[in-house]
Design a protein around this motif. Sequence first.
Motif: not given
Length: 304
Positions: A279-296
């Motif tokens: 599950i840890a491997a399948q869950t995307l690691t994300m940074s950013g915000s809902a207003s500015a968008g995310y990188t994953a």
Amino acid sequence: MTHHDDDHDRGLAHDLETMSRQLLGRRRALGLFAGAGVTALLAGCGGSDSTASTSSTSTSTDTSTSTSTGSSTSTGSGTSTGSSSSATCVADPTETNGPYPADGTNSSNGSTSNVLTLSSAVRSDIRSSFLNSTTTASGVRVDITLTIVNVNASCAALSNYAIYIWHCDANGDYSLYDLPTESYLRGIQVTNSSGQVTFTTIFPGCYSGRYPHIHFEVFSSLAGATSGRAAALISQLAMPRSECAAVYATSGYSDSSRNLGNITIATDNVFGDNTAAQIAAQTLTMSGSASAGYTATATIGLAL
């Protein structure tokens, strides 16, 4: 009760015999020492792991930071390169491709949908339709970088592999199925020498009965990506719950917040039976915000 058969429990006769063997062993050792050079003696003292002195201290390598330097060749047209982000990785479990893959394995609106045979499906920005319309799916932008590795070759990056991804829109609908005239939020790319591809898409909505996710299929080459039946791996990626909550609080995801409140990864009928590591491997690691968008990012492990 466990009985230990120690040497000092066998009586006088055994002790005398043991002393005799030890004395003979010392005499033979002295003879060998006299006849052997110093270099040979030092070489003999090195020993193997199984004969090393118990007083020596063994050290281990931190595999979480070491990288693969060897190269190996995998099946198909794709190759394993020597580069890798980490020597620790997890083989992703096989999951269902669901009812909306458009990969030639099922029909949609009376006909078989297969975008894998279309050159126009090879693209990095998958937000717009590319068949019967040019509609762009609305939603919070996400740039996803996926790294494909071989878990049986020290997590070596798999170059020239093809990965096809697809997911629902902000309303929980799938193109070509729920929305027959749309073909957005689908695309396939080939990994570079680092085993990576980057897709630009939107954050998928949460529909009733499923935890928010992205489908994917991995193929050993683009030429071999003619049907989902030829996939080396079919699986899914999960969206992090904290980012789900933030995105679903924005406009355009009206039903997602309510649907998310009724499900977790643990209760999801796809992710729920996986191990914590999977599950840890399948869950995307994300940074950013809902207003500015995310990188994953995510690392997808294949057991080749």
